[in-house]
Write a protein that holds these residues in place. Sequence first.
Motif, short mmCIF file in Angstrom:
data_model
loop_
_atom_site.label_atom_id
_atom_site.label_comp_id
_atom_site.label_asym_id
_atom_site.label_seq_id
_atom_site.Cartn_x
_atom_site.Cartn_y
_atom_site.Cartn_z
N GLU A 102 -3.76 8.66 3.76
CA GLU A 102 -5.02 9.40 3.75
C GLU A 102 -5.66 9.38 2.36
OE1 GLU A 102 -6.78 13.87 4.83
OE2 GLU A 102 -4.64 13.42 5.02
N ARG A 103 -4.82 9.43 1.33
CA ARG A 103 -5.33 9.52 -0.04
C ARG A 103 -5.89 8.19 -0.55
NH1 ARG A 103 -1.54 13.13 -1.82
NH2 ARG A 103 -0.09 11.59 -2.68
N HIS A 104 -5.29 7.09 -0.11
CA HIS A 104 -5.63 5.81 -0.73
C HIS A 104 -6.33 4.81 0.19
CE1 HIS A 104 -3.50 6.74 -4.45
NE2 HIS A 104 -2.53 7.24 -3.70
N VAL A 105 -6.25 5.01 1.49
CA VAL A 105 -6.75 3.97 2.39
C VAL A 105 -7.74 4.48 3.43
CG1 VAL A 105 -6.08 2.04 3.86
CG2 VAL A 105 -4.46 2.90 2.17
N LYS A 106 -7.69 5.70 3.85
CA LYS A 106 -8.41 6.25 5.00
C LYS A 106 -7.70 5.82 6.29
CE LYS A 106 -12.77 6.73 2.56
NZ LYS A 106 -14.24 6.47 2.57
N LYS A 107 -8.20 6.29 7.42
CA LYS A 107 -7.44 6.19 8.67
C LYS A 107 -7.50 4.80 9.32
CE LYS A 107 -8.15 11.08 9.81
NZ LYS A 107 -8.73 12.03 10.79
N HIS A 108 -8.61 4.09 9.17
CA HIS A 108 -8.81 2.83 9.89
C HIS A 108 -9.09 1.68 8.93
CE1 HIS A 108 -9.19 4.98 13.77
NE2 HIS A 108 -9.77 5.91 13.03
N GLU A 131 -16.34 1.57 1.77
CA GLU A 131 -15.27 1.20 0.84
C GLU A 131 -14.61 -0.07 1.35
OE1 GLU A 131 -11.28 3.15 -1.23
OE2 GLU A 131 -12.45 4.29 0.23
N SER A 132 -14.52 -1.10 0.52
CA SER A 132 -14.05 -2.39 1.01
C SER A 132 -13.25 -3.13 -0.06
CB SER A 132 -15.23 -3.25 1.47
OG SER A 132 -16.10 -3.51 0.37
N GLU A 133 -12.59 -4.22 0.40
CA GLU A 133 -11.80 -5.05 -0.50
C GLU A 133 -11.88 -6.50 -0.02
OE1 GLU A 133 -7.22 -5.30 -2.26
OE2 GLU A 133 -7.73 -3.91 -0.64
N ASP A 134 -12.33 -7.38 -0.90
CA ASP A 134 -12.44 -8.81 -0.57
C ASP A 134 -11.07 -9.45 -0.68
OD1 ASP A 134 -12.93 -11.63 -0.63
OD2 ASP A 134 -15.01 -11.22 -1.19
N VAL A 135 -10.59 -10.08 0.42
CA VAL A 135 -9.26 -10.69 0.43
C VAL A 135 -9.33 -12.20 0.71
CG1 VAL A 135 -8.02 -8.59 1.01
CG2 VAL A 135 -8.93 -10.01 2.86
N VAL A 184 -12.19 2.98 6.56
CA VAL A 184 -13.11 4.01 7.07
C VAL A 184 -12.33 5.12 7.77
CG1 VAL A 184 -14.96 2.33 7.37
CG2 VAL A 184 -13.46 2.84 9.29
N ASP A 185 -12.92 6.30 7.84
CA ASP A 185 -12.32 7.43 8.54
C ASP A 185 -12.68 7.44 10.02
OD1 ASP A 185 -10.81 8.72 6.53
OD2 ASP A 185 -12.64 9.51 5.64
N ASP A 186 -13.90 7.06 10.33
CA ASP A 186 -14.37 7.09 11.72
C ASP A 186 -14.46 5.66 12.25
OD1 ASP A 186 -15.70 7.38 14.13
OD2 ASP A 186 -17.01 8.98 13.40
N GLY A 187 -13.39 5.23 12.92
CA GLY A 187 -13.34 3.86 13.41
C GLY A 187 -14.37 3.56 14.47
N ALA A 188 -14.59 4.50 15.38
CA ALA A 188 -15.54 4.28 16.46
C ALA A 188 -16.96 4.12 15.93
CB ALA A 188 -15.48 5.44 17.46
N HIS A 209 -9.36 -4.67 14.12
CA HIS A 209 -9.33 -3.24 13.85
C HIS A 209 -7.92 -2.73 14.06
CE1 HIS A 209 -10.34 1.06 15.39
NE2 HIS A 209 -9.98 1.09 14.12
N ARG A 210 -7.38 -2.01 13.08
CA ARG A 210 -6.03 -1.46 13.19
C ARG A 210 -5.94 -0.16 12.40
NH1 ARG A 210 -3.81 -2.18 8.30
NH2 ARG A 210 -4.46 -3.97 7.03
N PRO A 211 -4.92 0.67 12.71
CA PRO A 211 -4.70 1.86 11.90
C PRO A 211 -4.24 1.47 10.49
CG PRO A 211 -3.53 1.99 14.00
CD PRO A 211 -3.99 0.58 13.84
N ALA A 212 -4.59 2.25 9.51
CA ALA A 212 -4.10 2.02 8.16
C ALA A 212 -2.60 2.29 8.11
CB ALA A 212 -4.84 2.93 7.18
N ASN A 213 -1.90 1.62 7.19
CA ASN A 213 -0.45 1.78 7.10
C ASN A 213 0.01 1.73 5.65
OD1 ASN A 213 -0.28 -1.03 6.40
ND2 ASN A 213 -0.38 -1.56 8.57
N MET A 214 1.32 1.83 5.45
CA MET A 214 1.87 1.87 4.10
C MET A 214 1.72 0.54 3.37
SD MET A 214 2.82 4.67 2.83
CE MET A 214 3.55 3.85 1.41
N GLU A 215 1.62 -0.56 4.08
CA GLU A 215 1.38 -1.83 3.41
C GLU A 215 0.02 -1.82 2.72
OE1 GLU A 215 0.95 -6.44 4.75
OE2 GLU A 215 2.81 -5.40 5.29
N ASP A 216 -0.98 -1.22 3.36
CA ASP A 216 -2.30 -1.08 2.74
C ASP A 216 -2.20 -0.24 1.46
OD1 ASP A 216 -3.85 -2.43 4.81
OD2 ASP A 216 -3.42 -0.69 6.06
#
Length: 303
Positions: free
Chosen positions: A232-238, A254-258, A266-270, A284-291
């Motif tokens: 929640e602190r570093h990535v947001k939910k989606h 908020e974005s990151e070029d890869v 983003v917090d609101d995926g829908a 589209h996927r849930p944020a995780n610890m790898e992020d």
Amino acid sequence: MTQTNVIEAKNLVKTYTPRGGGPVVQAVKGIDFVVKQGTCTGLLGPNGAGKSTTMKMLMGLTQRSGGNLDIFGHDAASLSREERTRIALVPQDDNLDPDLTVAENLTVYGMLFGIARSLLKDRVPQILNYMQLSEKATARVGQLSGGMKRRLTIGRALVNDPDLLFLDEPTTGLDPQARVMIWQRILELKKQGKTLLLTTHYMDEAQRLCDHIIMIDHGKVLDEGSPAELIERHVKKHVFDVSKPIPLDLPPEESEDVGDSVLFYVDDGAAFRKRLPEDATYLHRPANMEDVFLRLTGRKLRD
């Protein structure tokens, strides 16, 4: 109910001089953390982050250069023999005795802790059954698969019924079935009230097993908290992985070029999905610890 701090590190420092001379290297730069009783704490970081050095200080394999390090409320450098028997280690590499059978590896290890043979006669079969190795009791170590060796190494660490267990990358190189089985055992140990300190490069493993995660890099603590708190602190939910070329009217989230795509956090995926053009290609996927790991430590490869 207040949990006891099994491990307390305060301003922990480790310096060393490289072989052949050269400037002093500070591998650990004054870190603070605690590990609470009955929890699984993850110590995570990229290669060279300082986590292996920290683990060596915790296990008494190297002396700290500065700061305080207490285990069970006593200085880690002066633990009594009785206190040390409450600690066990699952090393990164399997260091089993190839000249002994599976059961003998457990028995001899138990005898090193001063456990009576009469007790080991019951305890060894129990551990073999717990780690699903009963059928291999009389086999030599060389006859075991990699997953069986890993299970035996974990089982050996349980012979002395430890209160504190260090797990150094316990599932590296294992197939999914063996990993899941070991995850189940680790969760069961936590339910039994054991305190676990885990290092791993598998972020899904850390997210599944750990109550608390300490992220370190360059010898410093970057952040710590539960997996959910860090996400929640570093990535947001989606996370939306949108392929290039990016639609010109895409909102400036908020974005990151890869490289071939851009990650949008983003917090609101829908709501974000509705704002994407129909011809956009995305995952589209849930944020995780790898992020979280990549956001905090970067994407640059380490040696």
